[in-house]
Enzyme design. Structure first.
Site, short mmCIF file in Angstrom:
data_model
loop_
_atom_site.label_atom_id
_atom_site.label_comp_id
_atom_site.label_asym_id
_atom_site.label_seq_id
_atom_site.Cartn_x
_atom_site.Cartn_y
_atom_site.Cartn_z
N SER A 173 -21.41 11.18 -37.63
CA SER A 173 -20.67 10.99 -38.83
C SER A 173 -21.12 10.09 -40.12
O SER A 173 -21.00 10.40 -41.16
CB SER A 173 -19.48 10.44 -38.73
OG SER A 173 -19.47 9.19 -37.99
N ASP B 245 -10.28 4.95 -43.64
CA ASP B 245 -9.81 4.73 -42.07
C ASP B 245 -10.40 3.20 -41.75
O ASP B 245 -9.97 2.93 -40.62
CB ASP B 245 -10.26 5.77 -41.26
CG ASP B 245 -11.98 5.79 -41.13
OD1 ASP B 245 -12.58 5.12 -41.86
OD2 ASP B 245 -12.52 6.71 -40.44
N HIS C 188 -15.12 4.08 -40.81
CA HIS C 188 -16.35 4.93 -41.38
C HIS C 188 -16.61 4.31 -42.79
O HIS C 188 -15.80 3.59 -43.44
CB HIS C 188 -16.04 6.41 -41.67
CG HIS C 188 -16.07 6.92 -40.17
ND1 HIS C 188 -14.88 7.24 -39.55
CD2 HIS C 188 -16.98 7.65 -39.57
CE1 HIS C 188 -14.93 8.00 -38.42
NE2 HIS C 188 -16.17 8.10 -38.34
#
Length: 344
Positions: free
Chosen positions: A73, A238, A241
């Site tokens: 990610s 969040d 990240h």
């Protein structure tokens, strides 16, 4: 003991040993893990695809540089809102500005990827119909190996195999090593301490494996760690990240080494005794790099030899962009532009 394991052990010693109380508190660590998972809320929107042809200035023309982005990610850009905010686009725009050429970038990075997924990503990059092989491959990987408790020896073996495959295909490879998971706010103590220790151990072992496979590495953990700890806006919604600014910080850390791999001009800065061109055994270089911000580790020769009794030789470098790589008549505020559409 392998050189990768020795490097990981040295990094662990350098970052401090785990106390007996932390080791014994298995129940507490388990509880912190469950709490962290509840606190980290998923972002309900798809990840934009930054693949395509990008140029820093609309009038730039010529044969584009070919770049591939692989990893998890952090490489994909989980949480950003536009294609231009993805690591793929940011890297392409940066390299376009430094080279004065368009950059054709293809991102195959996926959210949740572990090192075990890299060979599949390599196959996607190398087997694309009608596409030329990338001149440069940028990899960011490791966080999910830590959170999913993959054995470091297994993870680095999978990473090394991917690097070798890309090198054999003619691509230079730059790897951003495992980031410092100890900066993540939803993770409490002692889990945060353990996450930091495991992140550093994996990053050191990754460095050894990548250098021996023919690539070069840049330490992400200790450039992103303190900065992310200070500047909370670098985290996304969040709190796990990065935000768009956080992804930019990560790309800016790796970009000078990526440019150097392509033969583009960069400055190499030495910071006292911390960084030098002096060749040293790769395990020693890896243990040093993991605790110093933004350090590049690349293969080197000593007395005309690539390796010695203690393994492959490597050097430690700090790079910044060469100022002459930016056109003098280009305003600093100019917005990046994309040309020729996007590649699916």
């Amino acid at each position: 003991m392998s050189r990768s394991r020795r490097a990981a052990k040295a990094a662990a010693v350098g970052s401090g040993s785990v106390g007996a109380a932390a080791v014994a508190a298995v129940g507490l660590v388990y509880g912190q893990t469950k709490l962290a998972r509840r606190r980290i809320k998923p972002i309900d929107r798809p990840v934009p695809d930054g693949s395509g042809r990008w140029t820093w200035r609309q009038e730039l023309d010529g044969e584009p540089l070919r770049v591939a982005i692989l990893g998890d990610s952090l490489a994909a850009g989980y949480g950003v809102e536009t294609e231009a905010q993805t690591p793929a686009a940011l890297a392409a725009l940066g390299l376009s500005r430094m080279s004065h050429r368009p950059v054709e970038v293809r991102s195959v990075a996926t959210v949740g990827a572990e090192s075990a997924d890299l060979m599949r990503q390599v196959e996607l990059v190398l087997d694309a119909d009608g596409a030329k092989k990338p001149q440069l491959s940028m990899i960011m990987i490791g966080a999910n190996d830590v959170t999913h408790r993959v054995r470091p020896a297994t993870a680095v073996r999978q990473l090394a195999a991917a690097v070798r495959a890309l090198r054999e295909a003619g691509s230079d490879v730059v790897v951003g090593t495992c980031p410092d998971l100890g900066t993540i706010r939803p993770i409490g103590q002692p889990l945060r301490y353990l996450a930091r220790r495991q992140s550093r151990n994996l990053a050191a072992a990754q460095t050894v494996a990548v250098i021996e496979a023919g690539g070069r590495t840049v330490s992400l953990g200790d450039i992103l760690g303190p900065r992310f700890a200070r500047e909370r806006e670098l985290f996304g919604d969040d709190a796990f990240h990065p935000s768009a600014a956080g992804y930019l910080a990560a790309v800016e850390t790796v970009l000078p080494s990526a440019a150097a791999a392509l033969g583009l001009p960069t400055h190499t800065e030495a910071a006292g005794a911390l960084l030098s061109r002096r060749a040293r055994p790769v395990a020693k270089a890896a243990a040093h790099a993991v605790t110093h911000p933004g350090t590049e580790v690349a293969g080197a020769q000593l007395h005309g030899k690539d390796s010695g009794r203690r393994g492959r030789f490597a050097r430690l470098l700090r790079r910044t962009e060469a100022t002459e790589s930016e056109p003098a008549d280009e305003p600093a505020s100019q917005e990046p532009k994309m040309i020729a559409g996007r590649t699916p």
